[in-house]
Design a protein around this motif. Structure first.
Motif, PDB file in Angstrom:
ATOM      1  N   GLY A  54       0.792  -1.361   0.231  1.00 43.44           N
ATOM      2  CA  GLY A  54       0.178   0.410  -0.251  1.00 43.44           C
ATOM      3  C   GLY A  54       1.276   1.311  -0.043  1.00 43.44           C
ATOM      4  O   GLY A  54       0.216   2.428  -0.372  1.00 43.44           O
ATOM      5  N   TYR A  58       0.621   3.694  -2.706  1.00 44.38           N
ATOM      6  CA  TYR A  58       0.081   5.533  -2.043  1.00 44.38           C
ATOM      7  C   TYR A  58       1.092   6.383  -2.338  1.00 44.38           C
ATOM      8  O   TYR A  58       0.812   7.170  -3.465  1.00 44.38           O
ATOM      9  CB  TYR A  58      -0.687   5.318  -0.579  1.00 44.38           C
ATOM     10  CG  TYR A  58      -0.750   6.742  -0.059  1.00 44.38           C
ATOM     11  CD1 TYR A  58      -2.111   6.750   0.266  1.00 44.38           C
ATOM     12  CD2 TYR A  58       0.869   8.010  -0.036  1.00 44.38           C
ATOM     13  CE1 TYR A  58      -2.874   8.254   0.327  1.00 44.38           C
ATOM     14  CE2 TYR A  58      -1.001   9.190   0.880  1.00 44.38           C
ATOM     15  CZ  TYR A  58      -1.809   9.145   0.606  1.00 44.38           C
ATOM     16  OH  TYR A  58      -2.487  10.535   0.607  1.00 44.38           O
ATOM     17  N   LEU A  62       0.304   9.644  -5.402  1.00 37.56           N
ATOM     18  CA  LEU A  62       0.350  11.343  -4.604  1.00 37.56           C
ATOM     19  C   LEU A  62       1.083  12.307  -5.424  1.00 37.56           C
ATOM     20  O   LEU A  62       0.763  13.098  -5.680  1.00 37.56           O
ATOM     21  CB  LEU A  62       0.683  11.047  -3.421  1.00 37.56           C
ATOM     22  CG  LEU A  62       1.372  12.515  -2.208  1.00 37.56           C
ATOM     23  CD1 LEU A  62       0.187  12.898  -2.054  1.00 37.56           C
ATOM     24  CD2 LEU A  62       1.986  11.833  -0.875  1.00 37.56           C
ATOM     25  N   VAL A 144      -0.547  11.515   5.557  1.00 38.57           N
ATOM     26  CA  VAL A 144      -0.554   9.977   5.322  1.00 38.57           C
ATOM     27  C   VAL A 144      -1.927   9.169   6.201  1.00 38.57           C
ATOM     28  O   VAL A 144      -1.137   9.036   7.094  1.00 38.57           O
ATOM     29  CB  VAL A 144       0.272   9.555   4.984  1.00 38.57           C
ATOM     30  CG1 VAL A 144       0.266   7.963   4.045  1.00 38.57           C
ATOM     31  CG2 VAL A 144       1.206   9.709   4.103  1.00 38.57           C
ATOM     32  N   HIS A 148      -6.980   4.328   3.323  1.00 39.97           N
ATOM     33  CA  HIS A 148      -7.013   5.314   1.893  1.00 39.97           C
ATOM     34  C   HIS A 148      -7.256   4.429   0.736  1.00 39.97           C
ATOM     35  O   HIS A 148      -6.500   3.277   0.909  1.00 39.97           O
ATOM     36  CB  HIS A 148      -6.031   5.959   1.753  1.00 39.97           C
ATOM     37  CG  HIS A 148      -6.268   6.938   0.777  1.00 39.97           C
ATOM     38  ND1 HIS A 148      -5.528   6.347  -0.810  1.00 39.97           N
ATOM     39  CD2 HIS A 148      -6.198   8.267   0.477  1.00 39.97           C
ATOM     40  CE1 HIS A 148      -5.788   7.936  -1.858  1.00 39.97           C
ATOM     41  NE2 HIS A 148      -6.429   8.917  -0.652  1.00 39.97           N
ATOM     42  N   ASP A 150      -5.882   3.970  -2.466  1.00 38.67           N
ATOM     43  CA  ASP A 150      -5.039   3.391  -2.552  1.00 38.67           C
ATOM     44  C   ASP A 150      -4.612   2.391  -1.341  1.00 38.67           C
ATOM     45  O   ASP A 150      -3.278   1.581  -2.367  1.00 38.67           O
ATOM     46  CB  ASP A 150      -3.586   4.943  -2.953  1.00 38.67           C
ATOM     47  CG  ASP A 150      -3.924   5.128  -4.309  1.00 38.67           C
ATOM     48  OD1 ASP A 150      -4.966   4.939  -4.917  1.00 38.67           O
ATOM     49  OD2 ASP A 150      -3.945   6.462  -4.587  1.00 38.67           O
ATOM     50  N   LEU A 151      -4.185   2.415   0.042  1.00 35.09           N
ATOM     51  CA  LEU A 151      -3.117   1.533   0.578  1.00 35.09           C
ATOM     52  C   LEU A 151      -4.259   0.378   0.370  1.00 35.09           C
ATOM     53  O   LEU A 151      -3.261  -0.325   0.162  1.00 35.09           O
ATOM     54  CB  LEU A 151      -3.446   2.206   1.373  1.00 35.09           C
ATOM     55  CG  LEU A 151      -2.577   4.019   2.422  1.00 35.09           C
ATOM     56  CD1 LEU A 151      -2.733   3.820   3.975  1.00 35.09           C
ATOM     57  CD2 LEU A 151      -0.977   3.403   2.045  1.00 35.09           C
ATOM     58  N   SER A 180      -6.995  -2.209   6.351  1.00 35.13           N
ATOM     59  CA  SER A 180      -6.434  -1.848   5.598  1.00 35.13           C
ATOM     60  C   SER A 180      -6.721  -3.357   4.373  1.00 35.13           C
ATOM     61  O   SER A 180      -7.113  -3.781   3.462  1.00 35.13           O
ATOM     62  CB  SER A 180      -5.343  -1.219   4.722  1.00 35.13           C
ATOM     63  OG  SER A 180      -4.251  -1.632   5.402  1.00 35.13           O
TER      64      SER A 180
END
Length: 324
Positions: A54, A58, A62, A144, A148, A150-151, A180
Motif C-alpha cells: 500500500g 500510495y 500522491l 498520510v 485510503h 490506494d492503501l 486495510s
C-alpha cells in the motif's frame, strides 16, 4: 473502491519494487490442526510486512496528483511507517513518522535506516496520530492516513495472489489493525466472485473493531494494551468498519496468550517468524479449529517485525502453551 482491472494494474506497479509473496501449505501445520492450511507469507516482503504494498502505491499516486509535495508525515506502530519510509526514500521524499512512546526499538531503527525522521509521542497509536496531524498542519506536510483507497488497493494485491494461486478456499483468517488488510481481502474476493468466508481477528485486549462489528456502529475503547502492536486500535474508522460489516463472516477475539501460542506454533511448523499481529490469524484458526476440520483454510501472516528479546521470551514459554 476499485475494479479488477485497477487491481491488476496495482499489482504491476507493486511488482516493480517487490516480488509476489508465497502461499504455502505446511504439512505439519495441517496435521496439528486437522485441515489444509495455506499460509500467505507477507513476512517475505522487503519490509517484512504486507503494508509495503500500500505504501508503494500510495506514494506513487500522491506524486502523480501533487508533484510539488513538500514532504510526508504519518503515524504508525511500525509496519505502515516502514512501508511509507521505503516508498518515500525511493521517490526522494522526506518523511516524518510519529510513533507512540515505548514503540518497538527495532521497528523504529528500521524506519530510521530508510531515512525517516522518527518522533516518539503519545501513549498509543491514536495519540501519535493526533501529533502527526498537528505536524502536518503546522509544517505544510502531507498527512498520510492509515486508511485510503490506494492503501487498500495496494495491499489487496496479496489477496489477488492468494486467491489466484489457491482455489476453493473455504475460509481465510486475517488480522485487523486499522482495516486495510481485511478490506482489501473482502474487495478482492468479491471482485473474483468467490464465496470464501473471511474472518477478522482482533486482540481481546484491543477489541474496538469486534465491539463495533457486533453493535453495527463505531465503538471506541479507552485502552488497547496488547503486545501485538499491529492490532492496537481503539478508534475504528467508519469507512473500514462499513466494509468489514458487509463482507466479513465474523470478527473474533484472541488473547495475548493465544497469540503467543500461535507464534510458537508458526515457528515450530513453518520455521517462520510471526510478530503478534502476524500470528493473530493463526490464533483465530486455532480457536475455531473444530469448525474447520477437513476444510481448506488460509491464514494471513501479515508481518514478522518483532523485537528479538520479546520474541525470544515468547518462544521460551513452552510450559504456558495451550495444547494444539
Amino acid at each position: 473502491m476499485f475494479d479488477l482491472n485497477s487491481l491488476r494494474l496495482a499489482a504491476t506497479d507493486v511488482y516493480r519494487s517487490m516480488a509476489p509473496t508465497p502461499q504455502l501449505a505446511w504439512p505439519v501445520l495441517a496435521d496439528r490442526l486437522g485441515c489444509t492450511v495455506w499460509v500467505k507469507h507477507e513476512n517475505h516482503t522487503p519490509t517484512g510486512a504486507f503494508k509495503v504494498r500500500g505504501g508503494l502505491l500510495y506514494v506513487q499516486g500522491l506524486l502523480a496528483r501533487e508533484p510539488a509535495i513538500k514532504g510526508l508525515v504519518t503515524a504508525t506502530r511500525g509496519n505502515h511507517g516502514q512501508s511509507l519510509a521505503l516508498a518515500a526514500s525511493r521517490m526522494g521524499l522526506k518523511i516524518s513518522i510519529v510513533v507512540p512512546e515505548g514503540n518497538s526499538r527495532e521497528k523504529n531503527a528500521a524506519m530510521r535506516a530508510m531515512g525517516a525522521c522518527v518522533i516518539e509521542c503519545g501513549k498509543d497509536f491514536d495519540e501519535a496520530r493526533s501529533k502527526a496531524a498537528a505536524l502536518a498542519q503546522n509544517h505544510g506536510l502531507h498527512l498520510v492516513p492509515a486508511f485510503h483507497p490506494d492503501l487498500i488497493r495496494g495491499v489487496a494485491t496479496y489477496a489477488l495472489e492468494l486467491f489466484e494461486a489457491v482455489s476453493e478456499l473455504d475460509t481465510v483468517y486475517v488480522p485487523i489493525g486499522m482495516g486495510s488488510g481485511i478490506c482489501g481481502l473482502i474487495r478482492t474476493r468479491d471482485l473474483l466472485g468467490l464465496k470464501t468466508e473471511i474472518v477478522g481477528v482482533v486482540s481481546s485486549h484491543a477489541d474496538a473493531f469486534a465491539q463495533s462489528f457486533e453493535q453495527g456502529r463505531v465503538i471506541c475503547t479507552d485502552t488497547a494494551h496488547t503486545f501485538a502492536d499491529g492490532l492496537a486500535c481503539r478508534q475504528p474508522l467508519p469507512e473500514s468498519l462499513a466494509i468489514i460489516a458487509k463482507g466479513a463472516a465474523r470478527v473474533i477475539r484472541v488473547s495475548d496468550r493465544e497469540i503467543a501460542c500461535a507464534m510458537r506454533l508458526c515457528h515450530e511448523t513453518t520455521h517462520n517468524t510471526a510478530e503478534g499481529a502476524g500470528a493473530a490469524a493463526l490464533a483465530g484458526l486455532i480457536k475455531e479449529q473444530a469448525l474447520q476440520q477437513g476444510r481448506r483454510v488460509a491464514v494471513i501472516l501479515s508481518g514478522a517485525n518483532i523485537d528479538r528479546q520479546l520474541y525470544a521470551g515468547i518462544l521460551d514459554e513452552d510450559s504456558a502453551s495451550p495444547t494444539v
